[in-house]
Every structure is written in structure tokens, then in C-alpha cells.
Write a protein that holds these residues in place. Structure first.
Motif, PDB file in Angstrom:
ATOM      1  N   GLU A 116      -4.897  -9.854  -6.126  1.00  0.00           N
ATOM      2  CA  GLU A 116      -5.218  -9.457  -4.756  1.00  0.00           C
ATOM      3  C   GLU A 116      -4.881  -7.991  -4.500  1.00  0.00           C
ATOM      4  O   GLU A 116      -5.591  -7.300  -3.766  1.00  0.00           O
ATOM      5  N   VAL A 117      -3.803  -7.500  -5.105  1.00  0.00           N
ATOM      6  CA  VAL A 117      -3.451  -6.087  -4.929  1.00  0.00           C
ATOM      7  C   VAL A 117      -4.513  -5.204  -5.570  1.00  0.00           C
ATOM      8  O   VAL A 117      -4.902  -4.166  -5.012  1.00  0.00           O
ATOM      9  N   ARG A 118      -5.010  -5.597  -6.728  1.00  0.00           N
ATOM     10  CA  ARG A 118      -6.070  -4.812  -7.370  1.00  0.00           C
ATOM     11  C   ARG A 118      -7.327  -4.784  -6.497  1.00  0.00           C
ATOM     12  O   ARG A 118      -7.962  -3.735  -6.327  1.00  0.00           O
ATOM     13  N   ARG A 119      -7.692  -5.920  -5.927  1.00  0.00           N
ATOM     14  CA  ARG A 119      -8.864  -5.966  -5.060  1.00  0.00           C
ATOM     15  C   ARG A 119      -8.637  -5.142  -3.788  1.00  0.00           C
ATOM     16  O   ARG A 119      -9.553  -4.489  -3.276  1.00  0.00           O
ATOM     17  N   LEU A 120      -7.419  -5.192  -3.277  1.00  0.00           N
ATOM     18  CA  LEU A 120      -7.078  -4.413  -2.086  1.00  0.00           C
ATOM     19  C   LEU A 120      -7.224  -2.916  -2.352  1.00  0.00           C
ATOM     20  O   LEU A 120      -7.837  -2.182  -1.558  1.00  0.00           O
ATOM     21  N   LEU A 121      -6.656  -2.462  -3.459  1.00  0.00           N
ATOM     22  CA  LEU A 121      -6.731  -1.033  -3.781  1.00  0.00           C
ATOM     23  C   LEU A 121      -8.164  -0.601  -4.043  1.00  0.00           C
ATOM     24  O   LEU A 121      -8.572   0.511  -3.674  1.00  0.00           O
ATOM     25  N   LEU A 133       0.821  -1.209   0.000  1.00  0.00           N
ATOM     26  CA  LEU A 133       0.000   0.000   0.000  1.00  0.00           C
ATOM     27  C   LEU A 133       0.857   1.261   0.000  1.00  0.00           C
ATOM     28  O   LEU A 133       0.555   2.239  -0.697  1.00  0.00           O
ATOM     29  N   ALA A 134       1.941   1.244   0.776  1.00  0.00           N
ATOM     30  CA  ALA A 134       2.795   2.428   0.886  1.00  0.00           C
ATOM     31  C   ALA A 134       3.575   2.705  -0.392  1.00  0.00           C
ATOM     32  O   ALA A 134       4.195   3.765  -0.529  1.00  0.00           O
ATOM     33  N   SER A 135       3.557   1.772  -1.338  1.00  0.00           N
ATOM     34  CA  SER A 135       4.211   2.001  -2.630  1.00  0.00           C
ATOM     35  C   SER A 135       3.283   2.705  -3.612  1.00  0.00           C
ATOM     36  O   SER A 135       3.700   3.050  -4.710  1.00  0.00           O
ATOM     37  N   HIS A 136       2.040   2.913  -3.213  1.00  0.00           N
ATOM     38  CA  HIS A 136       1.086   3.664  -4.038  1.00  0.00           C
ATOM     39  C   HIS A 136       1.337   5.154  -3.841  1.00  0.00           C
ATOM     40  O   HIS A 136       1.525   5.610  -2.706  1.00  0.00           O
ATOM     41  N   PRO A 137       1.330   5.945  -4.894  1.00  0.00           N
ATOM     42  CA  PRO A 137       1.665   7.370  -4.747  1.00  0.00           C
ATOM     43  C   PRO A 137       0.673   8.168  -3.909  1.00  0.00           C
ATOM     44  O   PRO A 137       0.988   9.295  -3.502  1.00  0.00           O
ATOM     45  N   VAL A 158      -9.825   0.037  -0.727  1.00  0.00           N
ATOM     46  CA  VAL A 158      -9.480   1.288  -0.042  1.00  0.00           C
ATOM     47  C   VAL A 158      -9.805   2.508  -0.890  1.00  0.00           C
ATOM     48  O   VAL A 158      -9.491   3.640  -0.518  1.00  0.00           O
ATOM     49  N   GLY A 159     -10.427   2.248  -2.056  1.00  0.00           N
ATOM     50  CA  GLY A 159     -10.927   3.355  -2.868  1.00  0.00           C
ATOM     51  C   GLY A 159      -9.898   4.053  -3.720  1.00  0.00           C
ATOM     52  O   GLY A 159     -10.012   5.257  -3.980  1.00  0.00           O
ATOM     53  N   LEU A 160      -8.910   3.319  -4.208  1.00  0.00           N
ATOM     54  CA  LEU A 160      -7.868   3.924  -5.029  1.00  0.00           C
ATOM     55  C   LEU A 160      -7.642   3.101  -6.290  1.00  0.00           C
ATOM     56  O   LEU A 160      -7.826   1.878  -6.287  1.00  0.00           O
ATOM     57  N   PRO A 161      -7.206   3.759  -7.368  1.00  0.00           N
ATOM     58  CA  PRO A 161      -6.938   3.028  -8.607  1.00  0.00           C
ATOM     59  C   PRO A 161      -5.646   2.227  -8.509  1.00  0.00           C
ATOM     60  O   PRO A 161      -4.755   2.544  -7.711  1.00  0.00           O
ATOM     61  N   PHE A 162      -5.550   1.210  -9.315  1.00  0.00           N
ATOM     62  CA  PHE A 162      -4.332   0.394  -9.352  1.00  0.00           C
ATOM     63  C   PHE A 162      -3.154   1.228  -9.822  1.00  0.00           C
ATOM     64  O   PHE A 162      -3.277   2.086 -10.703  1.00  0.00           O
TER      65      PHE A 162
END
Length: 650
Positions: free
Chosen positions: A581-586, A428-432, A589-593
Motif C-alpha cells: 500500500e505504501v508503494r501504491r501511495l507513493l 509520507l513525511a518519512s520520505h526525503p 503522489v508521483g514519487l519513488p519508493f
């Protein structure tokens, strides 16, 4: 008119050059009087000319062998010219001749710290505490506190404080007992009271800073430390606490730099080297961490924390020679704390070497010592789960929906320790748009305060304004950790699963991610991990199973009572289908991949948990079934898990 001898003695502390001139004149007038010669020698030492002072002091010590002050000055002069062993013997002789010689005890304590002799330092600090107290009863309590025997000091101090409610030193010592017992709010109250009595006391202010740090109020602790550091910028105790506070606030490179400076200033102190190792590991400086831990094991081969630091890097940093040395240490006499850590470290080494049976035996011995140290009274986890689910019914939550602070910035990552939450945080922390922080203590401290005010009844009676205020308080306290200014941030305190209900009330738009792992894998991984503090349930296989069932019951309740409030991510699924799973996670939390989330191992942010090195590598399958090698020893865990062993995914 002042007596010249008295004036020379007074000048020693602030004007040693004047003391030297006066003493020389007095020696010239009366060479048989030892007093001006001692003042002259002391002045020369203070002026950095210990070599000139030595002949005078040696002659005086021969002539007056029972003069404690002379032995003290001789000890300091010998240390100053590099003859530390002889100097420390003279300091010991000084306090043997005069047990009330506070300056000699202080010098002994400082020398012991410099060479890393914690026991000698503790004894000297205890003697100083007794002398400083100025009262026999209080002196005994102060001595016990300095020795770490807070349980014995507590009743003495309670009696004394009741009789002397405005005694600042008694309040300070009572506060130390509260910190030891983790009733930090009471310690803060006492210390603030003591400061109103003695506002200029550096000792009370430092203890207040320490208590605030213990309460995880790092910003406030730094504010109390600031004037102390301004007055004594090289004080190692102040610097050590400053580094710890900066680490708590996420400024890991600054914390590492301070620890590196301390390690350079005190190269013989193993504890300082260990602290540097911890700071370097957190900052991602692996080679520095290994070097610091190695240095500590060289300085103090029995330093269990250094051995466990090496093992806890989880990168195979130890070899056969380390194994042999740890075996030899365990065969001899060791303090329980060191034995506990070395048992865990040897277990890790043997597990890496494929010796599952022997590794488990060492883990079990380490866990037994940890349970004794951290407390392992049996708790009714099922009843605790029932209390949570009874309070936070679907109707209770629905009636208070939307009443908290509306900010959607927080993302809570919860679950059991060692279940993959650090990996999910790193992704998650690697998302801008998301900033990783750490395991933030603020929900737990809020819960502690609510418990003191009435617990569930207090929550049930809270007004919409209070719920919003609690949410806004949390957001304000977390602001200091949001250094990158991103829209969202992560609070990765695993045990917050117990507080999902409160989070829903005070932060209704926060996202909650539950990271779930096969219970046999998660629980055994926790069992073989020595945590810095807390997680008392992890040192007994039966407790681990019961705790996992509590966790499962609470999270499942909120899935039913507040559909969509919690997103459960199964660690094994993340390993098998990372991108899906990362796509489903994002999405949850309401954020785009963002592709950067799949390159999480390139993120060089500081990681403070025991998985710090693992999340700097790509995902690998090897750890999924690692527990199976130990299955023959895990029957108590399997039994405690019951139907959760197979039905945990539901």
C-alpha cells in the motif's frame, strides 16, 4: 513649587528611592501625619524591602482600619515576604472598602492567576474591566465580556457602537464577542479600526493578535505581539499566545520551551501545567507531558483537561488509583466542562481495563455534554453532499482544468478524523522529498471568505486569474510551515474532503489522498474522542453515520467526475499489506519508493493530532476490530450508515 508630599507620591512609580528620601524627611517633620508614612512604606516595598515596610503598614492598618490604600499596600507587602494568605485577605479587604480600587483588583487578579484560581481571577478582571470602561453602560458590557457572557454583552455593545462608532474600547469589546462567536473576520476589522483611534493601546493590539491567532493567521499574530513582548517580555498572557502561535506554525520545541518557562514561573497554576503538557505531547516529549498533566491534577484535582490529557496520550498512562479518583470526582459537584472531560477520561481508562459496557456509558455521557457545549443542531448532510456534487460536475471541472496555480507541491490527506490519516501523513513525511506540516486551516479560511462573498455562485463566476490567485494565496500562506525545504508538503486537514472540488480548481496539480476506514471503526473511534474544537457531528451516533455517508458520496463523486484526482487508501489494507500500500501511495503522489517510509515510527517530527503517540509505534492489527466489543451499543450508528456499513469500500 510642588508640594513635597505630592512629589513623593508622584515619584513612587518611577523614582521610589527619591520617594523614600522625601517621605522620611516628612515623617521626621510630622510623625503624626499618616500620609508620608504610607508613602514611605510603599517606597520600601517597591525597592524590595517589604520586611522594613511591614511594621509601618501594620501600625497604619490598626490606626486606620477603613483605609483601603493602606490595606492594599499591606496586602502586597505580606505577599512579598511570603505570607500570601494574609496578604490576599488584605487585598480583598481593600476592594471591600473601596470597590473602585483598580490597583487592588489588578493585584487580586495577578495573585489569583499565580495560584491558579481561574474563577477569582475572572471576577477581578471583570471588576477591572468595569472600572476601565469609564461609562456605566459600557462598563456593564465590559464586565460581561470578562466573565465570558458574550451573548449578554452583544446587544449592549451593538447599541453603544451604533451611537459611538469611534469609541475604541467599545469596538474592542464588540470584537471580543465576534471572536467568541467565531466571526473572526469581523473582529479583525473592528480591532484595526480601534487601533487607528488609539494606536498606542497595548490591550487593543493584544486582542488583535489573539483574533488573528483565532483566524489561524499565526505569522500576523506574532507581528502584532512583537512590540508588546519587547515592552513586557515576562507578561504571561503575551508569552502564552506567542507559544500558541509558534505551535500553529510548527515550531513545537520553541512552544514547549515557552510553556516550560511559564510552568516554572507559575508552579501553582494548573492551567499553565496543562498547557505545558499539551505542548510537550506535541513535541514528542512523552515523559514531560505525563509529568505536567500529573502536576495539574495535583494542583487542581477537578481539572478535567488534565485528566483527559493523560487519557488522550493513549498509552495506558492511568491506573486503578486514577480510576478511583475520577469516579469520586464524577460522584460530586463539577463544572460541566470538567465533568465532560473526566467522563471521556474515565471511559478511556475503563476501555483499557476491558470494561466495554461501563466505558461506553461514560463516553455517552461525555458526548452529551460535548454536544451541548459545541452545538449539535441537526444538519442535512445528504443535501450538503448533493450541493457539492451539483456544483462540481465533470463538465464544470473540465471547463476549468488547469486554470489554477500550477505548483504540484501540496499533498492533501483527507477523510474522516480517526481513520488513519495521521498514520498516512507520518509515512509520507518519512520520505526525503515530503515534508509533514499539520492540519492546515488555509483551505477552510478561503472557503469561509468565498461563502461570505456568495458561495457557489462566487466559485462559478471566478475567472482563471482569480482561481490562480486563490491557489497562489494558499501556497504563500503555507510557505511558513515548509521548514525543511522539501519539494512536497502535506496538508492533513481531514475535513478538506468537502473542498476537493475547490482544491482541483485552484491547485490542479496537487495530489489528494483519501484515507478510508471501516465506518463502524472510524465512527466509533471518533465518538469516543473529545476534540479540541469543531467535529460537532462526532458527539451523536446518528450524526456520525450521516456524516460518513456524506463523506463517501462526495469522494465517490470526484472519483467519477475527475478520474485519477483522488487516491483512496483503505486503512485496513495498509495494516495487512503495509509495503504494497505504501508503494501504491507513493506512486499516486508521483514519487519513488523509499525504505524510510516503512520506518515511519522512527521519525521524531512533531505530531499534533490525537494519534501522536500511536504513530510513533510500528503498525499493529489490534485496533482494527476494537469497535466490535462495543457493537451492542452502536445500533443507532449502524442504522444511520445504512448500506454504507457493508458497501463502504466500493
Amino acid at each position: 513649587m510642588n508640594d513635597p508630599l505630592d512629589q513623593a507620591a508622584k515619584d513612587l512609580g518611577t523614582r521610589p528611592e527619591a520617594a523614600e528620601r522625601t517621605a522620611r524627611e516628612l515623617v521626621r517633620r510630622n510623625p503624626a501625619d499618616p500620609r508620608p508614612r504610607l508613602i514611605l512604606a510603599s517606597a520600601l516595598r517597591r525597592l524590595g524591602r517589604a520586611g522594613e515596610a511591614l511594621p509601618l503598614l501594620i501600625e497604619l492598618a490598626r490606626a486606620y482600619p477603613k483605609a483601603a490604600r493602606t490595606r492594599y499596600e499591606l496586602g502586597l507587602a505580606l505577599c512579598a515576604v511570603g505570607r500570601a494568605g494574609e496578604g490576599e485577605q488584605q487585598l480583598d479587604a481593600a476592594v471591600a472598602l473601596d470597590p473602585n480600587h483598580a490597583e487592588a483588583w489588578a493585584a487580586i487578579a495577578d495573585r489569583a492567576f499565580a495560584r491558579g484560581d481561574a474563577e477569582a481571577e475572572r471576577r477581578a478582571r471583570a471588576a477591572l474591566a468595569r472600572l476601565d470602561a469609564g461609562h456605566p453602560e459600557l462598563g456593564r458590557a465590559a464586565e460581561l465580556v470578562a466573565l465570558g457572557r458574550h451573548g449578554e454583552a452583544d446587544p449592549i455593545l451593538r447599541r453603544f457602537c451604533l451611537a459611538n462608532p469611534n469609541h475604541a474600547e467599545a469596538a474592542r469589546l464588540m470584537a471580543a464577542c465576534h471572536v467568541a462567536n467565531r466571526t473572526v473576520h469581523a473582529a479583525e476589522t473592528l480591532l484595526r479600526h480601534a487601533l487607528t483611534i488609539e494606536p498606542g493601546s497595548a490591550r487593543i493590539r493584544f486582542d488583535l493578535a489573539h483574533a488573528l491567532f483565532a483566524a489561524r493567521l499565526a505569522e500576523q499574530a506574532l507581528a502584532e505581539l512583537a512590540p508588546l513582548l519587547a515592552a513586557e517580555p515576562a507578561n504571561p498572557a503575551y508569552l502564552n499566545l506567542q507559544a500558541a502561535c509558534l505551535g500553529l506554525l510548527g515550531d513545537d520545541r520553541a512552544a514547549e520551551a515557552i510553556n516550560a518557562e511559564l510552568a516554572a514561573a507559575f508552579p501553582e497554576n494548573a492551567s499553565v501545567a496543562v498547557n505545558h503538557g499539551h505542548a510537550a505531547r506535541t513535541a514528542g516529549l512523552r515523559d514531560k507531558a505525563i509529568a505536567a498533566y500529573r502536576r495539574a491534577t495535583q494542583l487542581s484535582p477537578k481539572a478535567g483537561e488534565a485528566w483527559w490529557g493523560l487519557a488522550n496520550l493513549k498509552i495506558g498512562a492511568m491506573g486503578e488509583s486514577d480510576e478511583a479518583q475520577m469516579r469520586a470526582l464524577l460522584a460530586g459537584s463539577l463544572p460541566d466542562d470538567d465533568r465532560m472531560r473526566i467522563e471521556y477520561a474515565l471511559g478511556r481508562r475503563l476501555e483499557d481495563a476491558g470494561e466495554a459496557g461501563e466505558a461506553f456509558a461514560h463516553y455517552a455521557r461525555g458526548a452529551a455534554l460535548a454536544r451541548a457545549k459545541f452545538g449539535g443542531e441537526t444538519r442535512d448532510y445528504a443535501a450538503e453532499a448533493e450541493a457539492v456534487t451539483a456544483l462540481y460536475s465533470a463538465e464544470f471541472l473540465a471547463a476549468r482544468a488547469g486554470q489554477g496555480a500550477a505548483d504540484d507541491a501540496p499533498i492533501f490527506v483527507v477523510g474522516l478524523p480517526r481513520s488513519g490519516s495521521t498514520l498516512v501523513e507520518q509515512i509520507l513525511a518519512s520520505h526525503p522529498a515530503i515534508e509533514g506540516t499539520m492540519e492546515l486551516p488555509y483551505i477552510g479560511s478561503l472557503v469561509g471568505r468565498i461563502e461570505r462573498e456568495g458561495g457557489p455562485a462566487r466559485i462559478a463566476a471566478a475567472s482563471p486569474e482569480e482561481l490562480r490567485g486563490w491557489g497562489e494565496e494558499y501556497l504563500a500562506r503555507t510557505q511558513v510551515h515548509r521548514r525543511l525545504g522539501r519539494a512536497r508538503f502535506i496538508d492533513k486537514m481531514p475535513n478538506n474532503f468537502r473542498h476537493i472540488g475547490l482544491i482541483r480548481l485552484i491547485l490542479p496539480n496537487a495530489r489528494i489522498v483519501d484515507v478510508r476506514r471501516n465506518p463502524m471503526a472510524a465512527c466509533f473511534s471518533g465518538y469516543k474522542q473529545l476534540f479540541a474544537e469543531g467535529q460537532e457531528f462526532s458527539y451523536d451516533l446518528g450524526d456520525l453515520g450521516a456524516y460518513y455517508r456524506q463523506y463517501l458520496a462526495i469522494v465517490r463523486h470526484f472519483h467519477a467526475a475527475a478520474p485519477g484526482a483522488v487516491h483512496t487508501l483503505v486503512y485496513e489494507d495498509l495494516v495487512e499489506d503495509t509495503e504494497g500500500e505504501v508503494r501504491r501511495l507513493l506512486d499516486a503522489v508521483g514519487l519513488p519508493f523509499d525504505p524510510a517510509t516503512l520506518r515511519f515510527f522512527e521519525n521524531d517530527r512533531a505530531v499534533r493530532t490525537v494519534s501522536s503517540e500511536q504513530v510513533r509505534q510500528p503498525i499493529y492489527r489490534a485496533g482494527l476490530d476494537q469497535w466490535r466489543k462495543f457493537e451492542p451499543f452502536l445500533a443507532p450508528l449502524s442504522q444511520a450508515l445504512g448500506d454504507a456499513r457493508e458497501g463502504w469500500r466500493a
